[in-house]
Design an enzyme around this catalytic site. Structure first.
Site, PDB file in Angstrom:
ATOM      1  N   TYR A   1      58.528  70.922  25.840  1.00 55.51           N
ATOM      2  CA  TYR A   1      58.790  70.813  24.386  1.00 55.51           C
ATOM      3  C   TYR A   1      57.523  71.267  23.648  1.00 55.51           C
ATOM      4  CZ  TYR A   1      62.358  67.578  26.219  1.00 55.51           C
ATOM      5  OH  TYR A   1      63.384  66.989  26.920  1.00 55.51           O
TER       6      TYR A   1
ATOM      7  N   TRP B   1      61.592  63.166  15.495  1.00 62.25           N
ATOM      8  CA  TRP B   1      61.463  61.735  15.797  1.00 62.25           C
ATOM      9  C   TRP B   1      60.328  61.475  16.765  1.00 62.25           C
ATOM     10  CZ3 TRP B   1      65.461  58.342  18.864  1.00 62.25           C
ATOM     11  CH2 TRP B   1      65.862  58.945  20.039  1.00 62.25           C
ATOM     12  N   ASP B   2      60.015  62.470  17.595  1.00 65.46           N
ATOM     13  CA  ASP B   2      58.825  62.319  18.454  1.00 65.46           C
ATOM     14  C   ASP B   2      57.585  62.092  17.595  1.00 65.46           C
ATOM     15  OD1 ASP B   2      60.829  64.128  19.962  1.00 65.46           O
ATOM     16  OD2 ASP B   2      59.433  63.528  21.541  1.00 65.46           O
TER      17      ASP B   2
ATOM     18  N   TYR C   1      60.479  77.577  25.893  1.00 60.10           N
ATOM     19  CA  TYR C   1      61.560  76.752  25.344  1.00 60.10           C
ATOM     20  C   TYR C   1      62.718  77.622  24.850  1.00 60.10           C
ATOM     21  CZ  TYR C   1      64.173  73.314  22.704  1.00 60.10           C
ATOM     22  OH  TYR C   1      65.174  72.502  22.249  1.00 60.10           O
TER      23      TYR C   1
ATOM     24  N   ASP D   1      70.512  63.243  23.523  1.00 65.97           N
ATOM     25  CA  ASP D   1      71.083  64.586  23.558  1.00 65.97           C
ATOM     26  C   ASP D   1      72.344  64.782  24.404  1.00 65.97           C
ATOM     27  OD1 ASP D   1      68.869  65.077  22.048  1.00 65.97           O
ATOM     28  OD2 ASP D   1      67.811  66.212  23.565  1.00 65.97           O
TER      29      ASP D   1
ATOM     30  N   ARG E   1      68.557  67.286  34.054  1.00 63.74           N
ATOM     31  CA  ARG E   1      68.770  67.933  32.750  1.00 63.74           C
ATOM     32  C   ARG E   1      70.263  68.188  32.495  1.00 63.74           C
ATOM     33  NH1 ARG E   1      65.301  68.033  28.714  1.00 63.74           N
ATOM     34  NH2 ARG E   1      66.306  69.907  27.972  1.00 63.74           N
TER      35      ARG E   1
ATOM     36  N   TRP F   1      69.924  61.492  29.170  1.00 67.39           N
ATOM     37  CA  TRP F   1      70.417  60.323  28.414  1.00 67.39           C
ATOM     38  C   TRP F   1      71.693  59.734  29.008  1.00 67.39           C
ATOM     39  CZ3 TRP F   1      67.738  57.752  24.755  1.00 67.39           C
ATOM     40  CH2 TRP F   1      66.640  58.410  24.186  1.00 67.39           C
TER      41      TRP F   1
ATOM     42  N   GLU G   1      58.937  61.094  30.735  1.00 68.33           N
ATOM     43  CA  GLU G   1      59.866  61.127  29.595  1.00 68.33           C
ATOM     44  C   GLU G   1      60.927  60.029  29.756  1.00 68.33           C
ATOM     45  OE1 GLU G   1      61.775  64.919  29.391  1.00 68.33           O
ATOM     46  OE2 GLU G   1      62.733  64.538  27.454  1.00 68.33           O
TER      47      GLU G   1
HETATM   48  C1  DGY Z   1      66.020  69.606  24.227  1.00 69.13           C
HETATM   49  O1  DGY Z   1      65.807  70.817  24.159  1.00 69.13           O
HETATM   50  O2  DGY Z   1      66.482  69.032  25.199  1.00 69.13           O
HETATM   51  C2  DGY Z   1      65.611  68.799  23.070  1.00 69.13           C
HETATM   52  O3  DGY Z   1      65.596  67.459  23.350  1.00 69.13           O
HETATM   53  C3  DGY Z   1      66.453  69.032  21.867  1.00 69.13           C
HETATM   54  O4  DGY Z   1      65.978  68.200  20.866  1.00 69.13           O
END
Ligand code: DGY
Length: 445
Positions: A36, A42-43, A88, A176, A208, A365, A408
């Site tokens: 990231y 929010w981070d 990213y 997410d 992921r 999540w 994380e």
């Molecule tokens: C991601 O790319 O997984 C991010 O969390 C999106 O906010």
């Protein structure tokens, strides 16, 4: 406290400080190097809370940088692309925030938001800062921007004037790839996109979201882009329109913090009255619409298909953070948490119901423990007098970090932890470091 624990906690705090120092990028903090590589809304809020304990100047800068990217209509985006990075996807050239006429001219960003943390973060900065006059001066300079952000939500994201804000993308929720979104994705006919993901070059793909989930994520962005991120059109056409209990709890918590801070500043009665009006409507509808009597938990509401999404997740307990349930209902939530999430073989608090067939303790999540949710639950439970459970959540958070490091997210199953175990997702994760510093603060006094 025994000297051994004091030393251990002191060392954990030092490691956390070092992570935040390394992740600092001249004005803001990346959530995790490479995975990231920009500023996330929010981070940044959670990170500022940690920074405030050892470098209040940086904490203020973190918030100022984020607010600098606010749009003319009060909207604050979820990612600000300050810098270039090839690690990213999807980047600014996919999101094209400039399609919205009120978007920031200074920064490229996404055209979606993330949970409204800033109100309560400002109040946390006030609590933590040593020089109260200095921090109050800072808050006075910034608070109206946060108020305008709330005004944006109530004026544009609440089509029935219920006091509940909708989100139009799972990334707006912060949670997410929660299984909660599966039902909505099943209603969508998303095309198969061809793109190069970067996250799965960096992280084990089993931790992921899947390719198909990314198709849905991109499809929702394409719909919003087609209408230049216009809220009215999104209300009309987005297949994803959800009233999320976590998002709305954070808004309600932030409303209350703004009321408290404006009261401290003085001479802001009109804004306080407006916030109280929003607050009253929001809390009333929240309790009536988002509580599920059968599950004894708050749930998400699918506004597009007009029905509750009857799943229990850690978001179901987040209203405790915002003082939304009465004491009796808070007790029911605690019972649900203990019964479904709190077995003695589990660390608290899994992000999704461990007794449900969709639970996956490894995947983002869909089950793992997250320190920001734990931090909110810890603080909320204390407010209701559930000190024992609050302290268990705090201890679990510190234990996990001590065992495997500042990841994380973490596996809730105690039995899987061995000598060489690791956490999941990004390592040296900024909000984990920041919030552990805050949780350890009492311990180190
Ligand atoms: C991601 O790319 O997984 C991010 O969390 C999106 O906010």
């Amino acid at each position: 406290m025994c000297i051994l624990f004091s030393f251990l906690y002191f060392m954990i705090k030092q490691r956390a400080i070092n992570i935040l120092k390394k992740n600092w990028k001249d004005g803001f903090t990346v959530p995790s190097k490479n995975l990231y590589p920009y500023q996330w809304k929010w981070d940044s809020g959670f990170i500022a809370i940690g920074l405030a304990h050892f470098d209040i100047t940086k904490a203020k800068k973190e918030i100022s940088t984020l607010l600098d990217a606010q749009w003319e209509n009060g909207f604050i985006p979820h990612i600000i692309f300050h810098n270039k990075s090839n690690t990213y996807f999807p980047g600014s050239d996919f999101h094209h925030s400039e399609l919205h006429p009120k978007a920031s001219k200074k920064y490229k960003s996404t055209g979606m938001t993330q949970p409204p943390v800033l109100g309560f973060v400002l109040k946390e900065l006030y609590r933590i800062a040593k020089d109260k006059q200095d921090i109050l001066e800072f808050i006075k300079n910034k608070i109206n921007q946060v108020f305008i952000n709330h005004e944006y939500f109530y004026n544009n994201r609440d089509p029935h004037n219920e006091g509940l804000i909708y989100i139009y993308h799972n990334w707006e929720s912060g949670t997410d790839n929660s299984p909660i979104w599966d039902d909505i994705f099943a209603t969508m006919d998303s095309p198969i996109f061809s793109f190069e993901r970067r996250d799965t070059d960096l992280i084990d793909p089993s931790q992921r979201p899947s390719k198909r989930e990314y198709d849905h994520y991109l499809h929702l962005i394409e719909i919003a882009k087609k209408y230049n991120y216009n809220d009215e059109k999104i209300i009309e056409f987005s297949p994803f329109l959800v009233q999320d209990p976590l998002f709305n709890s954070m808004l309600i918590k932030s409303n209350q913090s703004l009321i408290d801070l404006y009261t401290l500043i003085g001479n802001n009665q009109e804004k306080i009255n407006q916030l109280k009006k929003w607050q009253e409507n929001s809390i009333k509808t929240f309790n009536a619409k988002l509580y599920n009597e059968e599950l004894k938990a708050y749930v998400h509401y699918d506004l597009r298909n007009d029905k509750q999404l009857a799943y229990i997740s850690s978001s179901s307990f987040s209203p405790i953070f915002a003082g939304i349930p009465n004491q009796e209902r808070a007790q029911s939530l605690v019972n649900t948490m203990l019964e479904k999430f709190g077995g003695e073989n589990n660390y608290l608090c899994a992000s999704f119901d461990p007794t449900h067939k969709k639970y996956n303790p490894v995947k983002y999540w869909r089950g793992p423990v997250w320190i920001n949710l734990n931090w909110m639950l810890y603080n909320g439970l204390l407010q209701y007098g559930f000190d024992e459970l609050a302290n268990r959540i705090k201890k679990d958070s510190i234990d996990l970090v001590e065992k495997v490091g500042f990841y994380e997210y973490f596996d809730p199953r105690k039995e899987i932890y061995k000598e060489d175990s690791k956490g999941y997702g990004g390592n040296n994760f900024s909000w984990t470091a920041a919030l552990i510093i805050d949780l350890l603060n009492e311990e180190l006094k």
